[in-house]
Design a protein around this motif. Structure first.
Motif, PDB file in Angstrom:
ATOM      1  N   ILE A 116      15.369   3.125  28.891  1.00 45.52           N
ATOM      2  CA  ILE A 116      14.278   3.813  28.227  1.00 45.52           C
ATOM      3  C   ILE A 116      14.472   3.715  26.724  1.00 45.52           C
ATOM      4  N   VAL A 117      13.478   3.188  26.044  1.00 48.17           N
ATOM      5  CA  VAL A 117      13.612   2.971  24.613  1.00 48.17           C
ATOM      6  C   VAL A 117      12.909   4.080  23.862  1.00 48.17           C
ATOM      7  N   LEU A 118      13.581   4.605  22.846  1.00 49.40           N
ATOM      8  CA  LEU A 118      13.035   5.711  22.068  1.00 49.40           C
ATOM      9  C   LEU A 118      12.776   5.265  20.646  1.00 49.40           C
ATOM     10  N   TRP A 119      11.624   5.627  20.135  1.00 51.80           N
ATOM     11  CA  TRP A 119      11.349   5.339  18.731  1.00 51.80           C
ATOM     12  C   TRP A 119      10.825   6.586  18.053  1.00 51.80           C
ATOM     13  N   THR A 120      11.212   6.769  16.817  1.00 49.27           N
ATOM     14  CA  THR A 120      10.672   7.899  16.093  1.00 49.27           C
ATOM     15  C   THR A 120      10.911   7.698  14.623  1.00 49.27           C
ATOM     16  N   GLY A 121      10.408   8.580  13.791  1.00 47.05           N
ATOM     17  CA  GLY A 121      10.845   8.604  12.450  1.00 47.05           C
ATOM     18  C   GLY A 121       9.808   8.347  11.425  1.00 47.05           C
ATOM     19  N   GLY A 122      10.263   7.964  10.282  1.00 43.76           N
ATOM     20  CA  GLY A 122       9.420   7.687   9.170  1.00 43.76           C
ATOM     21  C   GLY A 122       8.844   6.367   9.415  1.00 43.76           C
ATOM     22  N   THR A 123       9.024   5.979  10.555  1.00 38.73           N
ATOM     23  CA  THR A 123       8.542   4.770  11.179  1.00 38.73           C
ATOM     24  C   THR A 123       7.644   5.268  12.248  1.00 38.73           C
ATOM     25  N   MET A 124       6.988   6.335  12.104  1.00 37.01           N
ATOM     26  CA  MET A 124       6.257   6.919  13.202  1.00 37.01           C
ATOM     27  C   MET A 124       4.787   6.882  12.982  1.00 37.01           C
ATOM     28  N   ALA A 125       4.079   7.152  14.003  1.00 37.47           N
ATOM     29  CA  ALA A 125       2.647   7.301  13.881  1.00 37.47           C
ATOM     30  C   ALA A 125       2.402   8.751  13.575  1.00 37.47           C
ATOM     31  N   LEU A 126       1.365   9.051  12.834  1.00 35.81           N
ATOM     32  CA  LEU A 126       1.076  10.436  12.543  1.00 35.81           C
ATOM     33  C   LEU A 126       0.516  11.076  13.795  1.00 35.81           C
ATOM     34  N   SER A 355      18.620  10.913   8.939  1.00 33.73           N
ATOM     35  CA  SER A 355      19.778  10.631   9.791  1.00 33.73           C
ATOM     36  C   SER A 355      20.102  11.823  10.678  1.00 33.73           C
ATOM     37  N   ASP A 356      19.777  13.023  10.213  1.00 31.83           N
ATOM     38  CA  ASP A 356      20.042  14.226  10.998  1.00 31.83           C
ATOM     39  C   ASP A 356      19.278  14.200  12.317  1.00 31.83           C
ATOM     40  N   THR A 357      18.075  13.616  12.296  1.00 29.89           N
ATOM     41  CA  THR A 357      17.267  13.520  13.515  1.00 29.89           C
ATOM     42  C   THR A 357      17.604  12.261  14.306  1.00 29.89           C
ATOM     43  N   LEU A 358      17.683  11.132  13.624  1.00 26.69           N
ATOM     44  CA  LEU A 358      17.857   9.854  14.314  1.00 26.69           C
ATOM     45  C   LEU A 358      19.214   9.699  14.980  1.00 26.69           C
ATOM     46  N   THR A 359      20.232  10.429  14.505  1.00 29.90           N
ATOM     47  CA  THR A 359      21.562  10.314  15.100  1.00 29.90           C
ATOM     48  C   THR A 359      21.845  11.420  16.108  1.00 29.90           C
ATOM     49  N   SER A 360      20.846  12.230  16.406  1.00 32.60           N
ATOM     50  CA  SER A 360      21.036  13.330  17.348  1.00 32.60           C
ATOM     51  C   SER A 360      20.275  13.053  18.639  1.00 32.60           C
ATOM     52  N   PRO A 361      20.953  12.627  19.695  1.00 31.39           N
ATOM     53  CA  PRO A 361      20.264  12.412  20.969  1.00 31.39           C
ATOM     54  C   PRO A 361      19.534  13.652  21.466  1.00 31.39           C
ATOM     55  N   THR A 362      20.121  14.825  21.242  1.00 31.80           N
ATOM     56  CA  THR A 362      19.480  16.058  21.695  1.00 31.80           C
ATOM     57  C   THR A 362      18.128  16.248  21.022  1.00 31.80           C
ATOM     58  N   LYS A 363      18.073  16.049  19.695  1.00 34.99           N
ATOM     59  CA  LYS A 363      16.811  16.201  18.975  1.00 34.99           C
ATOM     60  C   LYS A 363      15.808  15.138  19.395  1.00 34.99           C
ATOM     61  N   LEU A 364      16.291  13.918  19.601  1.00 38.05           N
ATOM     62  CA  LEU A 364      15.390  12.844  19.982  1.00 38.05           C
ATOM     63  C   LEU A 364      14.751  13.107  21.345  1.00 38.05           C
ATOM     64  N   VAL A 365      15.541  13.633  22.278  1.00 37.16           N
ATOM     65  CA  VAL A 365      14.996  13.949  23.594  1.00 37.16           C
ATOM     66  C   VAL A 365      13.945  15.061  23.465  1.00 37.16           C
ATOM     67  N   LYS A 366      14.254  16.105  22.707  1.00 42.99           N
ATOM     68  CA  LYS A 366      13.296  17.197  22.521  1.00 42.99           C
ATOM     69  C   LYS A 366      12.023  16.693  21.834  1.00 42.99           C
ATOM     70  N   LEU A 367      12.206  15.827  20.837  1.00 43.99           N
ATOM     71  CA  LEU A 367      11.063  15.294  20.110  1.00 43.99           C
ATOM     72  C   LEU A 367      10.191  14.434  21.014  1.00 43.99           C
ATOM     73  N   ALA A 368      10.827  13.630  21.850  1.00 42.53           N
ATOM     74  CA  ALA A 368      10.074  12.782  22.771  1.00 42.53           C
ATOM     75  C   ALA A 368       9.267  13.633  23.750  1.00 42.53           C
ATOM     76  N   GLU A 369       9.890  14.682  24.273  1.00 40.00           N
ATOM     77  CA  GLU A 369       9.190  15.576  25.191  1.00 40.00           C
ATOM     78  C   GLU A 369       7.982  16.201  24.504  1.00 40.00           C
TER      79      GLU A 369
END
Length: 589
Positions: A116-126, A355-369
């Motif tokens: 499962i590939v996750l993308w997020t960030g300042g590379t994101m869609a609004l 980096s605080d968000t992108l390096t945190s798997p926990t935050k990334l999972v919550k953000l994806a949800e």
């Protein structure tokens, strides 16, 4: 939770399963193999997997269990089979056959379960919400969270990684979800309360996010909306109404809003993303809050926002109150609230790309949800592969080159008490044209110097006489009859007698092109002068044979064609308008 307890799949923290793939730079969800897949029970936490303690040797039964080097009775002085030096003869495995290398122990192959590939960030869609919120992340296993809506021909069937693209991000005022009953009209059908047209440049160096005021007076064209029973409802056009009624009112769907944007701006919208109030609350909570700045104290009775001047980190209900606040900023109108919303979106983008968000798997999972549950998109981008492709393209745009601006407007001259606005006839067309022509509003190089020089050089050199031009004309997306109209104009008004029109091109084009061989360059330059074409429209290459078997230039009229004799030179510089960028913090005032 004890070590044994963590061996059960339903007790595993999802964040513990995310690992960084060094080859792609993305987080991937590594699913544990089942007993049937691995052939061995899952080891307890703290002990190495059995595969790392096992060596297979020629002649040994592979099903037989290997001996643990730390098992009782084993000499702890024995360095083990992977360490050079003398070994005990007891239970020593035979030497490998000649020509075979003795390899180090390797863990068993990973399960073939899909990654499962996750993308997020300042590379994101609004990800916009009733008031404008920001960013999205996609997880393959969460694609079922994303709702899709079929808007027919209003949206493209798919997504191309090689073209510029436009996404309309809609924040509705529909009150759904727990905790939203107290906001405004609880019976709202879900109007287009906040709207951002996000244009991503073809070369991915920049993007423009243009806000469209909800109180902009527009003409809504006829549109078609699919009903729950599968039937299609034709909704009649409406004249001189607020833009926000292009959604929800009379059963209009997001496709109607997309069609309205095109009617007002001339910009074709490729896809839409839509969310309601909950997205602001869930997204800001998922990333641990968004940083905002206030130039003065705010105590707004309507939105219930109460903050002192200075910097704050807000999330949840407080974040929603911030983007809904109108009476405490500027002239207490919607246009000033839009500016505050744009600042909020930029801050959320920075937080998501930190980096605080992108390096945190926990935050990334919550953000994806949170993000996937907040979105409704058109069917053209509803699949995992398409969403991933779009996300990776957005990831290429640096925040400093994402520009926020608003449709230039003036007060509605038809009103004595000004409550609505209309597009500024003097400045709005230039903004729309810049977006249509993929011109950046940020200080970014549009093309490399060599490429710019090569394009400019196409117009330099001698010109042939108009009578010497031999050209075949195709319609590649212009209005019906454009090719014949152009043929008549060239022959009767400009003296291009060796011309013919050959109907429709095989592939529609967004922009008009002129293809020619090197020995036809002087003819091409003359025709470009007559048509008002820029060097970028000229495509050196091969010509084609006309009906007499003679080489001919190929003129293909694209969607940008405005009529015979109307110059097609595209804008190369964006107009000077009020704007901000996603990389800078601005205090709301």
């Amino acid at each position: 939770m004890d070590a044994q307890g963590r061996g059960r799949a339903d007790d595993i923290d999802p964040a513990d399963q995310w690992v960084l793939n060094p080859n792609t730079g993305e987080y991937e969800l590594r699913l544990p193999p089942s007993g049937a897949q691995s052939g061995v029970p899952r080891p307890r936490r703290g002990s190495p997997p059995a595969a790392t303690r096992t060596r297979s040797a020629p002649g040994r039964d592979r099903a037989a269990p290997a001996r643990d080097r730390d098992a009782p009775g084993r000499d702890r002085e024995d360095p083990g089979p992977d360490v050079p030096g003398p070994r005990r003869r007891r239970a020593e495995p035979p030497e490998p056959l000649p020509g075979r290398r003795r390899g180090r122990n390797r863990p068993p192959k990973k399960s073939k379960a899909k990654k499962i590939v996750l993308w997020t960030g300042g590379t994101m869609a609004l990800v916009l919400v009733a008031v404008s919120g920001a960013a999205y992340a996609y997880l393959k296993h969460l694609e079922g969270n994303v709702q899709t809506e079929d808007v027919g021909g209003s949206a493209k069937d798919g997504f191309s990684k090689d073209e510029a693209f436009n996404i309309l991000i809609i924040g509705t005022d529909k009150r759904t979800g727990a905790g939203n009953a107290g906001y405004g009209d609880k019976n709202s059908v879900g109007h287009a309360d906040t709207n951002i047209l996000l244009h991503v440049a073809k070369d991915r160096t920049n993007a423009t996010a243009m806000s469209i005021p909800r109180d902009l007076i527009v003409d809504i064209p006829e549109c078609r909306s699919k009903q729950e029973d599968g039937t299609e409802k034709v909704i009649k056009p409406s004249e001189s109404v607020r833009f926000n009624t292009s959604l929800g009112q009379e059963g209009r769907n997001p496709g109607c809003t997309m069609d309205t944007v095109k009617a007002v701006t001339g910009i074709t919208v490729d896809h839409f993303m839509m969310a309601d109030f909950n997205a602001v609350k869930t997204l800001t909570t998922a990333v641990g809050g968004v940083d905002v700045c206030l130039a003065k104290d705010v105590d707004d009775a309507d939105s219930h926002l109460k903050l002192s001047a200075g910097e704050h980190t807000i999330e949840g209900e407080q974040a929603l109150a911030f983007v809904r606040t109108r009476h405490s900023f500027g002239n207490q109108g919607d246009l000033d609230r839009i500016k505050v919303q744009q600042q909020f979106v930029g801050s959320l983008m920075r937080k998501m790309s930190s980096s605080d968000t992108l390096t945190s798997p926990t935050k990334l999972v919550k953000l994806a949800e949170a993000a996937t549950k907040a979105l409704t998109v058109d069917t053209g981008i509803g699949s995992v592969s398409t969403l991933k492709d779009m996300a990776l393209e957005l990831k290429k745009v640096p925040p400093k080159n994402i520009t926020f601006t608003t449709v230039p407007v003036i007060d509605n001259p038809a009103e004595k008490v000004h409550a609505t606005v209309v597009p500024n006839p003097n400045t709005a067309p230039a903004v729309f044209d810049a977006i249509k022509n993929d011109v950046s509003f940020s200080a970014v190089k549009q093309k490399e110097k060599k490429e710019k020089a090569a394009v400019a050089a196409r117009l330099k050199g001698s010109r042939s006489a108009a009578s010497e031009i031999r050209v075949d004309i195709y319609n590649g997306g212009a209005q019906s009859g454009s090719a014949q109209e152009t043929l008549n104009w060239l022959q009767n008004d400009e003296g291009v007698l060796k011309s013919s029109q050959l109907g429709n091109a095989d592939t529609p084009l967004s922009k008009t092109t002129l293809e020619y061989s090197p020995d036809q360059a002087d003819q091409a330059r003359k025709l470009a002068d007559l048509m008002g074409l820029s060097g970028s429209a000229m495509k050196p290459g091969k010509s084609e044979k006309n009906s007499q078997g003679l080489p001919a230039i190929v003129l293909t009229l694209g969607k940008d064609f405005k009529g015979a004799g109307v110059p097609l030179t595209a804008a190369t510089k964006a107009p000077d308008v009020e704007k901000s960028t996603a990389d800078k913090t601005v205090c709301a005032k």
